[in-house]
Design an enzyme around this catalytic site. Structure first.
Site, mmCIF file in Angstrom:
data_model
loop_
_atom_site.group_PDB
_atom_site.id
_atom_site.type_symbol
_atom_site.label_atom_id
_atom_site.label_comp_id
_atom_site.label_asym_id
_atom_site.label_seq_id
_atom_site.Cartn_x
_atom_site.Cartn_y
_atom_site.Cartn_z
ATOM 1 N N SER A 84 0.829 -1.218 0.000
ATOM 2 C CA SER A 84 0.000 0.000 0.000
ATOM 3 C C SER A 84 0.863 1.268 0.000
ATOM 4 O O SER A 84 0.477 2.276 -0.602
ATOM 5 C CB SER A 84 -0.981 -0.005 1.170
ATOM 6 N N ASN A 85 2.016 1.236 0.651
ATOM 7 C CA ASN A 85 2.903 2.411 0.582
ATOM 8 C C ASN A 85 3.444 2.589 -0.828
ATOM 9 O O ASN A 85 3.518 3.711 -1.336
ATOM 10 C CB ASN A 85 4.049 2.282 1.589
ATOM 11 N N GLU B 255 1.178 7.124 6.901
ATOM 12 C CA GLU B 255 2.329 6.640 6.116
ATOM 13 C C GLU B 255 2.152 7.005 4.651
ATOM 14 O O GLU B 255 3.090 7.430 3.982
ATOM 15 C CB GLU B 255 2.448 5.111 6.245
ATOM 16 N N ARG C 147 13.163 -7.686 4.895
ATOM 17 C CA ARG C 147 14.509 -8.234 5.000
ATOM 18 C C ARG C 147 15.433 -7.144 5.535
ATOM 19 O O ARG C 147 15.179 -5.956 5.321
ATOM 20 C CB ARG C 147 15.027 -8.673 3.620
ATOM 21 N N ASP D 274 16.179 0.343 11.597
ATOM 22 C CA ASP D 274 15.296 1.504 11.778
ATOM 23 C C ASP D 274 16.018 2.665 12.466
ATOM 24 O O ASP D 274 15.454 3.339 13.331
ATOM 25 C CB ASP D 274 14.053 1.098 12.620
ATOM 26 N N HIS E 180 8.676 3.370 8.771
ATOM 27 C CA HIS E 180 8.493 2.564 9.973
ATOM 28 C C HIS E 180 7.251 3.045 10.720
ATOM 29 O O HIS E 180 7.081 4.251 10.923
ATOM 30 C CB HIS E 180 9.731 2.680 10.869
HETATM 31 C C1 GRF Z 1 3.877 -0.597 6.837
HETATM 32 O O1 GRF Z 1 3.193 -0.481 8.042
HETATM 33 C C2 GRF Z 1 5.276 -0.066 6.975
HETATM 34 O O2 GRF Z 1 5.378 0.983 7.866
HETATM 35 C C3 GRF Z 1 6.018 -1.271 7.501
HETATM 36 O O3 GRF Z 1 5.438 -2.374 6.834
HETATM 37 C C4 GRF Z 1 4.115 -2.053 6.443
HETATM 38 C C5 GRF Z 1 4.035 -2.259 4.966
HETATM 39 O O4 GRF Z 1 2.731 -2.095 4.469
HETATM 40 N N1 GRF Z 1 7.438 -1.135 7.282
HETATM 41 P P1 GRF Z 1 2.485 -1.982 2.914
HETATM 42 O O5 GRF Z 1 3.062 -3.251 2.273
HETATM 43 O O6 GRF Z 1 3.137 -0.757 2.403
HETATM 44 O O7 GRF Z 1 0.992 -1.942 2.754
#
Ligand code: GRF
Length: 205
Positions: free
Chosen positions: A13-14, A179, A96, A150, A114
């Site tokens: 989703s990001n 995010e 990873r 992180d 994060h």
């Molecule tokens: C998100 O919550 C991000 O902060 C974390 O893993 C999750 C990934 O979600 N590192 P997506 O695959 O972007 O939906």
């Protein structure tokens, strides 16, 4: 023009938020490749639908940080012209740990998101860690990746109020919405050359 690679392991989703925002806001960013370490990652199909090339570099059985594995990523990145001169690598739920060699290769050009206000609650299940600790505010952080977990220079953060009845799921959902705002914004700032790393700080002009 910044050549962008996004590394994912799952939902994506990001990644989707970044890709859509690049188009919508006409950023000087060319999304050239989405790489997944999992063949069945949902995000792979989403990237393809959005017209971005994808590649799976299977990591099953490769435990911990591995330069051998990361070299395969570098070779795909190079084939797609994502280089330490013009590239940006966004880790977006890529489950990873990158090897120190990879981090050094793309120094200052790898970002991560994060779901907590770093340096609080690094590692896995940060939203649950925040609830269990009893904090009133949590949120998310976009930072440059360094050789720790992180721990690199912080680029952007967004705060979310924790409610008394929050579960890991409800808090995660509200954090995720933030995010999707700050990660594309960090990419935009990078592409416009507005972020300078000075020691531990990412200074935005
Ligand atoms: C998100 O919550 C991000 O902060 C974390 O893993 C999750 C990934 O979600 N590192 P997506 O695959 O972007 O939906």
């Amino acid at each position: 023009m910044t050549n962008l690679a996004i590394l994912i392991s799952g939902r994506g989703s990001n990644m989707e938020a970044i890709l859509k925002s690049i188009k919508k806001n006409k950023m000087p960013v060319k999304p050239v490749i989405v790489i997944s370490n999992k063949p069945d990652a949902k995000g792979v199909k989403i990237a393809q639908k959005l017209g971005v090339k994808t590649e799976v570099i299977e990591s099953m059985g490769v435990k911990g940080a591995s330069w051998d594995y990361d070299r395969k990523i570098i070779s795909v990145l190079e084939k797609n012209w994502v280089t330490p001169k013009n590239g940006l690598v966004c880790l977006a739920g890529f489950m990873r740990i990158m090897s120190p060699e990879f981090i050094r290769h793309f120094k200052g050009r790898i970002m991560n998101i994060h779901p907590a206000i770093l340096p609080s609650f690094p590692g896995l299940h940060s939203q649950k860690q925040a609830i269990d600790y009893g904090v009133m505010y949590s949120g998310c952080t976009v930072h440059f990746a360094d050789e720790g977990i992180d721990s690199g220079p912080i680029i952007l953060q967004a705060v979310v109020k924790v409610k008394n009845d929050d579960t890991e799921e409800t808090l995660s959902r509200r954090i995720l919405a933030k995010e999707h705002k700050i990660y594309p914004e960090a990419v935009r700032l990078f592409a416009l050359g507005k972020i300078k790393i000075v020691g531990r700080k990412a200074i935005i002009s």
